[in-house]
Design an enzyme around this catalytic site. Sequence first.
Site, mmCIF file in Angstrom:
data_model
loop_
_atom_site.group_PDB
_atom_site.id
_atom_site.type_symbol
_atom_site.label_atom_id
_atom_site.label_comp_id
_atom_site.label_asym_id
_atom_site.label_seq_id
_atom_site.Cartn_x
_atom_site.Cartn_y
_atom_site.Cartn_z
ATOM 1 N N GLY A 114 0.884 -1.260 0.058
ATOM 2 C CA GLY A 114 -0.029 -0.135 -0.166
ATOM 3 C C GLY A 114 0.824 1.203 -0.095
ATOM 4 N N HIS A 446 -7.099 -21.021 47.494
ATOM 5 C CA HIS A 446 -5.874 -21.492 48.011
ATOM 6 C C HIS A 446 -5.754 -23.184 47.530
ATOM 7 C CE1 HIS A 446 -2.668 -22.997 50.621
ATOM 8 N NE2 HIS A 446 -3.199 -23.824 50.907
HETATM 9 P P1 FAD Z 1 3.093 -5.305 12.735
HETATM 10 O O1 FAD Z 1 2.633 -6.345 13.371
HETATM 11 O O2 FAD Z 1 4.408 -5.338 12.412
HETATM 12 O O3 FAD Z 1 2.246 -5.630 11.458
HETATM 13 C C1 FAD Z 1 2.347 -4.539 10.503
HETATM 14 C C2 FAD Z 1 2.001 -5.230 9.129
HETATM 15 O O4 FAD Z 1 2.360 -4.278 8.309
HETATM 16 C C3 FAD Z 1 3.025 -6.120 8.604
HETATM 17 O O5 FAD Z 1 2.444 -7.407 8.174
HETATM 18 C C4 FAD Z 1 3.535 -5.498 7.370
HETATM 19 O O6 FAD Z 1 3.890 -6.506 6.356
HETATM 20 C C5 FAD Z 1 2.445 -4.612 6.827
HETATM 21 N N1 FAD Z 1 2.876 -3.470 6.217
HETATM 22 C C6 FAD Z 1 3.994 -2.666 6.353
HETATM 23 N N2 FAD Z 1 4.167 -1.783 5.434
HETATM 24 C C7 FAD Z 1 3.254 -2.173 4.465
HETATM 25 C C8 FAD Z 1 2.791 -1.533 3.173
HETATM 26 N N3 FAD Z 1 3.234 -0.314 2.678
HETATM 27 N N4 FAD Z 1 1.801 -2.229 2.463
HETATM 28 C C9 FAD Z 1 1.129 -3.283 3.171
HETATM 29 N N5 FAD Z 1 1.385 -3.597 4.164
HETATM 30 C C10 FAD Z 1 2.362 -3.299 4.929
HETATM 31 N N6 FAD Z 1 4.556 -8.352 21.487
HETATM 32 C C11 FAD Z 1 3.926 -8.598 22.558
HETATM 33 O O7 FAD Z 1 2.953 -7.973 23.188
HETATM 34 N N7 FAD Z 1 3.938 -10.112 23.030
HETATM 35 C C12 FAD Z 1 5.126 -10.557 22.817
HETATM 36 O O8 FAD Z 1 5.258 -11.937 23.205
HETATM 37 C C13 FAD Z 1 5.903 -10.159 21.615
HETATM 38 N N8 FAD Z 1 7.171 -11.074 21.274
HETATM 39 C C14 FAD Z 1 7.580 -10.762 20.201
HETATM 40 C C15 FAD Z 1 8.593 -11.432 19.674
HETATM 41 C C16 FAD Z 1 9.238 -11.144 18.701
HETATM 42 C C17 FAD Z 1 10.542 -12.069 18.016
HETATM 43 C C18 FAD Z 1 9.149 -9.806 18.065
HETATM 44 C C19 FAD Z 1 10.028 -9.294 16.939
HETATM 45 C C20 FAD Z 1 7.960 -8.923 18.414
HETATM 46 C C21 FAD Z 1 7.468 -9.479 19.413
HETATM 47 N N9 FAD Z 1 6.365 -8.590 20.026
HETATM 48 C C22 FAD Z 1 5.523 -9.024 21.310
HETATM 49 C C23 FAD Z 1 5.993 -7.066 19.394
HETATM 50 C C24 FAD Z 1 4.896 -7.382 18.501
HETATM 51 O O9 FAD Z 1 5.021 -8.087 17.530
HETATM 52 C C25 FAD Z 1 4.432 -5.884 18.005
HETATM 53 O O10 FAD Z 1 4.430 -5.205 18.953
HETATM 54 C C26 FAD Z 1 3.342 -6.077 17.150
HETATM 55 O O11 FAD Z 1 3.346 -6.889 16.308
HETATM 56 C C27 FAD Z 1 2.800 -4.712 16.429
HETATM 57 O O12 FAD Z 1 1.759 -4.778 15.836
HETATM 58 P P2 FAD Z 1 1.591 -3.681 14.617
HETATM 59 O O13 FAD Z 1 0.066 -3.993 13.951
HETATM 60 O O14 FAD Z 1 1.791 -2.526 14.997
HETATM 61 O O15 FAD Z 1 2.427 -4.230 13.333
#
Ligand code: FAD
Length: 467
Positions: A114, A446
């Site tokens: 996007g 408990h």
């Molecule tokens: P994201 O999950 O990063 O999703 C963003 C999406 O946008 C992606 O799918 C990407 O492909 C898409 N995207 C980006 N740009 C574009 C574009 N231009 N067009 C179309 N699509 C696009 N958090 C927790 O709360 N608990 C946990 O246990 C935890 N464990 C984690 C373990 C690891 C190894 C990692 C790396 C992170 C972990 N996190 C955890 C953090 C968590 O994954 C993130 O906080 C969360 O995924 C953020 O959600 P989001 O929707 O903001 O972004």
Amino acid sequence: MSYDLTIIGTGPGGYVCAIRAAQLGLKVAVVEKRGTHGGTCLNVGCIPSKALLYASELFEEAGHKFGEMGIGVPAPKLDLPAMLAFKDRGVDGNVKGVEFLLKKNKVDVYMGAGKILGPGKVEVTLNADGKVEVLETKNIVIATGSDVAPLPGVTIDEERIVSSTGALKLPKVPGKLVVVGAGVIGLELGSVWRRLGAQVTVVEFLDRILPGMDSDVAKSFQRILDKQGFTFKLGTKVTGVDTKGKTLKVSVEPAAGGAAEVLEADVVLVAIGRIPFTAGLGLEEAGVAKDARGRVVTDHHFATNVPGIYAIGDVIVGPMLAHKAEDEGVALAEQLAGKAGHVNYDVIPGVVYTFPEVASVGKTEDDLKAAGVAYKVGKFPFTANGRTKVNNTTDGFVKIIADAATDKVLGAHIIGPEAGEMIHECAVLMEFGGSSEDLARTCHAHPTRSEAVKEAAMAVEKRAIHM
Ligand code: FAD
Ligand code: NAI
């Protein structure tokens, strides 16, 4: 096509926002460039890491703890490909679940990249055939998440020098794993590979682990990890990794300056944080403002400086946590549907899913000292809890922090088995503005670990019973 709302990114922020908006009657589209929904969390974050943490914990227990309970099993044998397949099946089930939910809620899905052309217009380059479509939409939500923060001078190849993504699929247990960064990823994935047999050394720039967590908790937790076999090099920086030989040579030196040292490693995991992801989104052309750290700037209603364009999740300020992104998604959808959506940033739990787990909600002692707030602390160790004592899982404690004048609970911090589940009674209490007295007078079953929460609340007024 024309929509009320088009969301870019279907991570926890984006897909939850889409579902809530659809529930409230908005016509919603999502755009996702990865082949699957669920974002970082479901594909390469929360979900796969928890599968490996679960499996590796059982592997270690079977090898070390079953005997003491009278369960005679032969020494467990690791079938790593099968363990990785278990993780992949879990991921697959979860991402398919999101696909189903989007369909069930009649959200239109565009699998492709996007780009914001300006207010009301999103261009999608479809993954399937490279064709370009332009969606007309009243509102746009940026939910594009975050990416791995690079370590200057060190190139991640996802084979020998890996980010969390590579560390979730190593084909072989490394003999020696050097983890750069003693944050959540370093300790969780370090735990996985240590349990499976790696010697793990964690190099951390600061003089403590888990910055941001209560420092008393971090100190105790480090002692527990030391006992488990982790080696920590705190106050140390990595200056380079020599990849020429069969073994990696990691150059480190004291952060404050001093003699350099070389650590040998089979694999290096770079886990020094994550950075907002906005590449290719067209923010500059659309005039959407970012801050110095590359985060999209929003007001309290998730609105950017450009009318009709909003942002949520890892791409904006705040803890990079899936549940924070989800709650922002719900709040924004409700606001766009004319309701009063809201996120209480004072009550966002954080959990490190190691063994024992570390869970925290609200203020730390460090926060309150810095702010000059007078507070009282009640602490109760798991060595004095019947359930953990009988299970021989006594590492850790519960700590409740209450306002000295009003007794309102300001923070709760737990190291212990299932701490990530136990923290929620504290979160609910805090959401309702409860006091340590309220918690102390709530009858707890408990024998449960949660009795330690009640006892810690009683300890605030120095009246814990079992210590
Ligand atoms: P994201 O999950 O990063 O999703 C963003 C999406 O946008 C992606 O799918 C990407 O492909 C898409 N995207 C980006 N740009 C574009 C574009 N231009 N067009 C179309 N699509 C696009 N958090 C927790 O709360 N608990 C946990 O246990 C935890 N464990 C984690 C373990 C690891 C190894 C990692 C790396 C992170 C972990 N996190 C955890 C953090 C968590 O994954 C993130 O906080 C969360 O995924 C953020 O959600 P989001 O929707 O903001 O972004
Ligand atoms: P982090 O911010 O938790 O930890 C990074 C660590 O690296 C810090 O201790 C920092 O001081 C250190 N560091 C920074 N630069 C360094 C350098 N040059 N050399 C040595 N150390 C350095 O980041 P992490 O662990 O990469 O995780 C990223 C995000 O993912 C976190 O914000 C976290 O919220 C989220 N996450 C959440 C999980 C959970 O909720 N259980 C699990 C995994 C990730």
